[in-house]
Design an enzyme around this catalytic site. Structure first.
Site, mmCIF file in Angstrom:
data_model
loop_
_atom_site.group_PDB
_atom_site.id
_atom_site.type_symbol
_atom_site.label_atom_id
_atom_site.label_comp_id
_atom_site.label_asym_id
_atom_site.label_seq_id
_atom_site.Cartn_x
_atom_site.Cartn_y
_atom_site.Cartn_z
ATOM 1 N N ASP A 1 -12.142 -10.215 -2.007
ATOM 2 C CA ASP A 1 -13.518 -10.335 -1.515
ATOM 3 C C ASP A 1 -14.378 -9.454 -2.406
ATOM 4 O OD1 ASP A 1 -12.822 -7.809 -0.315
ATOM 5 O OD2 ASP A 1 -12.635 -8.701 1.664
ATOM 6 N N HIS B 1 -10.073 -6.107 -3.277
ATOM 7 C CA HIS B 1 -11.245 -5.886 -2.413
ATOM 8 C C HIS B 1 -12.257 -5.109 -3.260
ATOM 9 C CE1 HIS B 1 -9.292 -7.215 1.265
ATOM 10 N NE2 HIS B 1 -8.276 -6.407 1.035
ATOM 11 N N GLU C 1 0.820 -1.221 0.000
ATOM 12 C CA GLU C 1 0.000 0.000 0.000
ATOM 13 C C GLU C 1 0.849 1.263 0.000
ATOM 14 O OE1 GLU C 1 -2.974 -0.523 3.072
ATOM 15 O OE2 GLU C 1 -3.693 -2.367 2.154
ATOM 16 N N ASN D 1 2.382 -5.037 -3.177
ATOM 17 C CA ASN D 1 0.956 -5.334 -3.021
ATOM 18 C C ASN D 1 0.186 -4.025 -2.835
ATOM 19 O OD1 ASN D 1 -1.047 -7.474 -2.522
ATOM 20 N ND2 ASN D 1 -1.102 -6.752 -0.403
HETATM 21 O O1 9MR Z 1 -8.100 -8.099 7.625
HETATM 22 C C1 9MR Z 1 -7.255 -7.305 8.419
HETATM 23 C C2 9MR Z 1 -7.996 -6.837 9.655
HETATM 24 O O2 9MR Z 1 -8.243 -7.952 10.489
HETATM 25 C C3 9MR Z 1 -7.186 -5.796 10.383
HETATM 26 O O3 9MR Z 1 -7.960 -5.294 11.436
HETATM 27 C C4 9MR Z 1 -6.799 -4.699 9.425
HETATM 28 C C5 9MR Z 1 -5.990 -3.648 10.120
HETATM 29 O O4 9MR Z 1 -5.435 -2.743 9.220
HETATM 30 O O5 9MR Z 1 -6.060 -5.243 8.348
HETATM 31 C C6 9MR Z 1 -6.800 -6.121 7.597
HETATM 32 O O6 9MR Z 1 -6.040 -6.588 6.487
HETATM 33 C C7 9MR Z 1 -5.668 -5.600 5.531
HETATM 34 C C8 9MR Z 1 -4.410 -6.080 4.845
HETATM 35 O O7 9MR Z 1 -3.414 -6.307 5.787
HETATM 36 C C9 9MR Z 1 -3.949 -5.084 3.807
HETATM 37 N N1 9MR Z 1 -4.966 -4.742 2.880
HETATM 38 C C10 9MR Z 1 -6.230 -4.359 3.447
HETATM 39 C C11 9MR Z 1 -6.711 -5.430 4.421
HETATM 40 C C12 9MR Z 1 -8.059 -5.078 4.894
HETATM 41 O O8 9MR Z 1 -8.013 -3.883 5.619
#
Ligand code: 9MR
Length: 507
Positions: free
Chosen positions: A294, A261, A157, A217
């Site tokens: 998703d 997503h 990101e 990513n």
């Molecule tokens: O799915 C993850 C969630 O459980 C956490 O609370 C969150 C915190 O930032 O991160 C989520 O995973 C993220 C991933 O690491 C990077 N891309 C976005 C995902 C969804 O937010």
């Protein structure tokens, strides 16, 4: 008490039952991974047959038997993030949960994606540190698990939201310096944390003989366009980064993750150009993965979608149609346990180990079972200026004419599968009118499908015959084709290439 997960006596009894007897048992619905493999009835198994992995994001609390049965790859959803595992000075600590996930993956024959090293969010003790601390962490994280991790998200990101095409304006971007103010961080005198992080990761991989592949990513980079048809500037910015750092002289980046997503955000929609965008990254030579898939079940602002199952089908097909799209990971098992439960974006409903397949699951399984497209163009398809197969060549030789040839063979290998790209160069002084290239496998490789040539195999002998559009190879010209195959764990490079019966040199 569920009988399903590991009652050894019942399991071994079932193994010797015939299919009819098994049906008669009825109530004892035990499906071992082996049984699934026999029917192909699992996402991971179907994907593996098509030459890609199908994975899931998980936490130690979610390792019910469905994970090992349905999926062939695992991404720790949170347990490898720096806020969990980074200690002071870039050390690695507190890896208990991550170890649990890696061990689970290993004993269930799944590959692991490490997620993630350099990220503005969940950065923990790395937050605000300089490149040298990041480098220490990169090294420690890579060495902690070594080849147990097939792919690592080294940088996550890095790009801004709202389709600006810029980098995210916060740490670690605050480390960057644009020396000549030309708007990029690609000049030698620039400081670029993306370059420097991958440089470090590449050095560690190389000097320790690791096979781990290094990925970048991000989200909202899936389409060439965004809602309304405007150019996707974020995707373009990612393309420029991957183009720069996957090529000589850098060769740092192996793979790009499209998080995928898909929701009502106008930059997160499923576009008709998803496949074309996957293909343009693939043509750089990197692997493309859909890493956090998703799909909102109500894409009301998405003018492409016509229901969640159809959308899943479309996304999976877009990956399958590009040979270098080598994996898909869904971001969780079931809707209720998802980070965005209100979107109901996953393949199962239910929870706590008690899951029900949704229509989206069936759509994905069906699509995976159809396998890769055999008709889609490959990165090496001929340009439109290639002479049509029917245009007569003035110097058409007799088919028995001697050929001089050179073969370039490159492969991209994982667990039990691979893709290969082959380019034949005509080094003789005669036009080749039609060709067949033969070789033999040193191992137990098997070609499962091919593009731009018809490939047959008998024992370990393989014959690839030209397609209609690439039958003629002018003097000094080339013809290319590709294929996908399986192997039992080792994929040594083949030798003994011969074109129309005459041996070729290999470059
Ligand atoms: O799915 C993850 C969630 O459980 C956490 O609370 C969150 C915190 O930032 O991160 C989520 O995973 C993220 C991933 O690491 C990077 N891309 C976005 C995902 C969804 O937010």
């Amino acid at each position: 008490v569920s009988i399903g997960s590991g009652h050894p006596r019942i399991r071994s009894a079932i193994v010797v039952l015939s299919a009819a007897a098994l049906a008669a048992v009825g109530a004892v619905a035990v499906r071992t991974p082996t049984a699934d493999a026999a029917t192909g009835d699992s996402l991971g198994v179907a994907a593996e047959k098509a030459g890609l992995f199908f994975g899931v994001a998980a936490s130690p609390g979610r390792l019910s038997s469905i994970v090992g049965r349905e999926f062939s790859q695992l991404t720790p959803e949170n347990d490898m993030k720096p806020d969990t595992i980074a200690g002071s000075g870039g050390s690695v600590q507190n890896t208990g949960n991550a170890d649990t996930l890696v061990n689970y993956a290993q004993s269930n024959n799944m590959i692991v994606r490490g997620h993630t090293m350099v990220w503005y969010s969940q950065a923990g003790s790395l937050q605000g540190t300089g490149q040298s601390t990041l480098n220490t962490f990169i090294k420690n994280a890579l060495l902690k698990w070594g080849n147990k991790i097939a792919y690592w998200d080294v940088v996550n990101e890095s790009l801004d939201d709202n389709n600006t095409g810029k980098r995210r304006n916060q740490w670690p971007h605050t480390l960057d310096k644009d020396s000549n103010n030309d708007g990029d961080y690609f000049d030698d005198a620039d400081t670029d944390y993306i370059r420097d992080s991958f440089k470090q990761a590449r050095q560690v991989v190389q000097s320790n003989g690791l096979k781990t592949k290094l990925c970048i990513n991000d989200y909202d980079i899936e389409g060439l366009t965004v809602k309304g048809g405007a150019k996707n500037n974020k995707s373009e910015a990612m393309y420029q980064i991957v183009k720069k750092y996957s090529q000589e002289p850098y060769k740092y980046i192996d793979c790009v993750g499209f998080q995928s997503h898909f929701n009502d955000n106008p930059n997160s929609i499923i576009t008709d150009d998803l496949e074309a965008n996957i293909r343009r990254f693939a043509e750089l030579g990197v692997e493309v993965h859909l890493t956090e898939l998703d799909i909102d079940d109500d894409l009301s602002n998405n003018d492409i979608g016509s229901g969640q199952a159809a959308n899943y089908r479309k996304v999976v097909r877009s990956c399958l149609n590009v040979p270098k799209c080598t994996g898909i990971t869904v971001w969780g098992i079931s809707d209720s346990e998802s980070w965005r439960s209100s979107e109901r974006g996953l393949l199962f409903s239910g929870g706590n180990g008690n899951y029900t397949k949704k229509a989206a699951y069936t759509a994905v399984l069906e699509e995976l079972k159809k396998g890769r497209s055999t008709t889609s163009p490959s990165p090496t398809s001929p340009s439109p200026t290639t002479p049509s197969p029917t245009s007569p060549s003035p110097t058409t030789p007799s088919p028995t004419m001697e050929t001089g040839c050179r073969v370039a063979y490159t492969d991209n290998t994982w667990n039990n599968g691979f893709t290969a790209a082959v380019t034949i160069t005509n080094t003789s002084s005669n036009t080749i009118d039609s060709w067949s290239l033969t070789w033999s496998w040193p191992g137990d490789q098997k070609v499962t499908n091919a593009w731009n040539a018809t490939v047959t195999q008998s024992g370990n002998q393989v014959t690839a015959r030209n397609g209609g559009h690439n039958k003629t190879i002018e003097v000094g010209g080339t013809a290319s084709f590709g294929f996908q195959g399986s192997h039992g764990g080792d994929n040594p490079t083949p030798g003994g290439f011969a074109l129309n019966g005459s041996p070729c040199t290999v470059s």
